[in-house]
Design an enzyme around this catalytic site. Structure first.
Site, PDB file in Angstrom:
ATOM      1  CE  LYS A   1      -3.620   2.428   2.434  1.00  0.00           C
ATOM      2  NZ  LYS A   1      -4.471   2.565   3.581  1.00  0.00           N
TER       3      LYS A   1
ATOM      4  CE  LYS B   1      -4.383   8.837   8.761  1.00  0.00           C
ATOM      5  NZ  LYS B   1      -4.049   7.520   8.253  1.00  0.00           N
TER       6      LYS B   1
END
Length: 148
Positions: free
Chosen positions: A22, A91
């Site tokens: 990811k 983030k």
């Protein structure tokens, strides 16, 4: 089980490889998204019709999934509803940067995108889709909204 709801599933081996995959994919998403914004700003500033640019570029060698998804939002200058909010993305980018640094991997393209996302957040685009980075590029390029 995953085949029922996922476009693609893959066994990646040991625990943690899914997260690492990811990070790799999202590094590319960050870069492609800002690259799409740059391309759209260049197109608009040069007088090209944004709809024509999307039609010609998206399926070609210069296209990407991010261009296909986000260039139409940029052309409309409409970033709601967000599929990925700028605030959430910021983030995620910090996590990816720390991961790359922990492996001593240089990420100059990714690093160059971070100030663009940071500025989008600073300008109050946090709840908008990450395609709103177009507004940052357009602002620095002395463009109004996408269609101007």
């Amino acid at each position: 089980m995953f085949a029922d709801f996922a476009k693609k599933s893959a066994y990646l081996g040991i625990f943690g490889n899914g997260s690492r995959m990811k990070f790799v994919a999202n590094l590319l998403v960050a870069i492609h998204n800002v690259a799409a914004a740059e391309a759209m700003a260049l197109a608009v500033k040069s007088g090209l019709n944004p709809a024509d640019v999307i039609e010609v570029v998206a399926p070609g060698a210069g296209g990407s999934r991010m261009f296909e998804m986000r260039a139409p939002m940029m052309a409309r200058d409409d970033y709601l509803p967000a599929t990925m909010r700028v605030s959430t993305w910021s983030k995620d980018m910090s996590i990816i940067a720390k991961f790359a640094k922990s492996l001593a991997v240089e990420t100059p393209c990714f690093d160059a995108t971070r100030p663009v996302y940071d500025e989008a957040l600073h300008l109050g685009f946090g709840e908008m889709d990450t395609a709103a980075v177009y507004r940052v590029i357009a602002r620095h390029s002395n463009l109004g909204s996408a269609g101007s």
